[in-house]
Write a protein that holds these residues in place. Structure first.
Motif, short mmCIF file in Angstrom:
data_model
loop_
_atom_site.label_atom_id
_atom_site.label_comp_id
_atom_site.label_asym_id
_atom_site.label_seq_id
_atom_site.Cartn_x
_atom_site.Cartn_y
_atom_site.Cartn_z
N PHE A 38 0.67 -1.28 -0.18
CA PHE A 38 0.13 0.03 -0.06
C PHE A 38 0.87 1.38 -0.06
O PHE A 38 0.37 2.27 -0.47
N GLY A 39 2.21 1.36 0.69
CA GLY A 39 2.78 2.46 0.55
C GLY A 39 3.66 2.65 -0.35
O GLY A 39 3.34 3.68 -1.08
N TRP A 40 4.38 1.66 -1.04
CA TRP A 40 5.07 1.97 -2.45
C TRP A 40 4.18 1.31 -3.34
O TRP A 40 4.39 2.18 -4.36
N GLY A 41 3.52 0.30 -3.29
CA GLY A 41 2.58 0.01 -4.70
C GLY A 41 1.57 0.88 -4.90
O GLY A 41 1.71 1.88 -5.87
N LEU A 42 0.37 0.50 -4.31
CA LEU A 42 -0.91 1.26 -4.63
C LEU A 42 -0.76 2.71 -4.02
O LEU A 42 -1.12 3.69 -4.75
N GLY A 43 -0.08 2.90 -2.87
CA GLY A 43 -0.08 4.26 -2.46
C GLY A 43 0.78 5.39 -3.26
O GLY A 43 0.29 6.49 -3.23
N ARG A 44 1.42 4.98 -4.35
CA ARG A 44 2.14 6.14 -5.12
C ARG A 44 1.09 6.78 -6.43
O ARG A 44 1.32 7.59 -6.87
N SER A 45 -0.04 5.89 -6.53
CA SER A 45 -1.06 6.42 -7.31
C SER A 45 -2.43 7.11 -6.70
O SER A 45 -3.26 7.22 -7.34
N ILE A 46 -2.15 7.11 -5.36
CA ILE A 46 -3.24 7.81 -4.61
C ILE A 46 -2.88 9.00 -4.18
O ILE A 46 -1.91 9.45 -3.42
N ASP A 47 -3.89 10.02 -4.37
CA ASP A 47 -3.65 11.29 -3.90
C ASP A 47 -4.55 11.69 -2.61
O ASP A 47 -5.86 11.50 -2.90
N VAL A 48 -4.03 12.23 -1.64
CA VAL A 48 -4.67 12.38 -0.17
C VAL A 48 -4.75 13.87 -0.09
O VAL A 48 -5.46 14.36 1.10
N GLY A 49 -4.53 14.55 -1.06
CA GLY A 49 -4.52 16.14 -0.85
C GLY A 49 -3.31 16.67 -0.12
O GLY A 49 -2.48 17.58 -0.87
N THR A 50 -2.88 16.15 1.18
CA THR A 50 -1.76 16.70 1.72
C THR A 50 -0.78 15.49 2.30
O THR A 50 -1.44 14.58 2.87
N GLY A 51 0.45 15.86 1.60
CA GLY A 51 1.45 14.56 2.00
C GLY A 51 1.19 13.47 1.20
O GLY A 51 0.46 13.48 0.21
N SER A 52 1.89 12.32 1.25
CA SER A 52 1.90 11.00 0.76
C SER A 52 0.96 10.27 1.39
O SER A 52 0.44 10.18 2.36
N TYR A 53 0.41 9.16 0.43
CA TYR A 53 -0.23 8.13 1.01
C TYR A 53 0.16 7.60 2.10
O TYR A 53 -0.51 6.78 3.36
N LEU A 54 1.61 7.23 1.98
CA LEU A 54 2.11 6.53 3.14
C LEU A 54 2.12 7.21 4.35
O LEU A 54 1.82 6.52 5.51
N ASP A 55 2.20 8.65 4.40
CA ASP A 55 2.10 9.31 5.61
C ASP A 55 0.72 9.19 6.18
O ASP A 55 0.19 9.20 7.25
N PHE A 56 -0.49 9.08 5.31
CA PHE A 56 -1.99 8.72 5.60
C PHE A 56 -2.07 7.42 6.16
O PHE A 56 -2.71 7.27 7.34
#
Length: 245
Positions: A38-56
């Motif tokens: 989720f952090g490296w794979g799927l997370g790189r294509s997800i925009d959470v507005g502020t910060g990275s998906y990994l931070d979320f």
């Protein structure tokens, strides 16, 4: 009272200490899979507005992991009551019933916090950015406490190991995915969102995410988490006392 609590807690710590290396290594596997997938794979294509998906993701992962580990860590109480019948040793021992409950829950909280420390260390290695404050750790410990209490209550009421596994299926598994761990609860339909926001893991996820990033928190969520923790210890103590009647 404190001496009784320490006695029960120390017994669990001695057992954990003998297996600590294996415990730490086993607790690294699941977080690594989540961080990679989720952090490296799927997370790189997800925009959470502020910060990275990994931070979320990491605060939600901490909430979910501490829930599961704390709950599972107290399952042996069920075996002691139903199968081994060794719980009677505590019932006749010169310790207070509430000291036994608190000591067992403290042991489960310790395991949950050790597992959480592993996730924090791994997430920093993966490049996550969030702050660890005393209040952040306190909320995390409260979450461990809540689900250790739920595990203790389940151990007191449920009569078979098969039924205990159903608690994981019907209670923990839905909360793992719906309570703000992998996505914001605002994305849910209103009826489901209202229900999910009554659950303790939702408030823990919100608190950890806000404390780890902005440094602020919702007083309402904080009160809800504390209320769950207090009610859980009261219910667990009451039920254990009933066994001594």
């Amino acid at each position: 009272m404190l001496g009784d609590i320490w006695t029960v807690f120390w017994r669990d710590w001695v057992v954990l200490r003998r297996r600590l290396t294996k415990y730490v290594l086993s607790r690294m596997v699941s977080p690594l899979m989540f961080l990679i997938a989720f952090g490296w794979g799927l997370g790189r294509s997800i925009d959470v507005g502020t910060g990275s998906y990994l931070d979320f993701l990491v605060p939600g992962l901490l909430a979910m992991n501490s829930m599961n580990i704390s709950f599972m860590s107290i399952i042996p109480v069920h075996s002691e009551r139903v199968y081994h019948k060794s719980l009677e040793e505590y019932l006749i021992a010169p310790i207070r019933p509430n000291a036994f409950v608190i000591g067992k829950i403290a042991g489960a909280v310790l395991r949950g916090m050790i597992s959480s420390a592993i996730i924090i260390a791994l997430s920093y290695l993966f490049g996550a950015h969030f702050a660890i404050t005393p209040l952040f750790l306190f909320v995390l410990a409260l979450n461990c406490m809540i689900f250790a209490e739920i595990g203790f209550l389940a151990a007191m009421y449920i009569s078979s190991y098969e039924e205990m596994s159903q608690v994981n299926l019907y209670v923990l598994l839905p909360m793992s995915f719906l309570c703000g761990t992998f996505f914001a609860t605002a994305a849910l339909p209103d009826p489901m969102r209202y229900f999910v926001e009554l659950l303790p893991l939702t408030h823990t996820s919100h608190l950890l995410r806000s404390l780890g990033t902005a440094g602020d928190f919702s007083p309402l969520s904080f009160v809800v988490v504390i209320a769950y923790a207090v009610l859980g210890i009261a219910a667990g103590t009451w039920k254990f006392r009933r066994l001594t009647d």
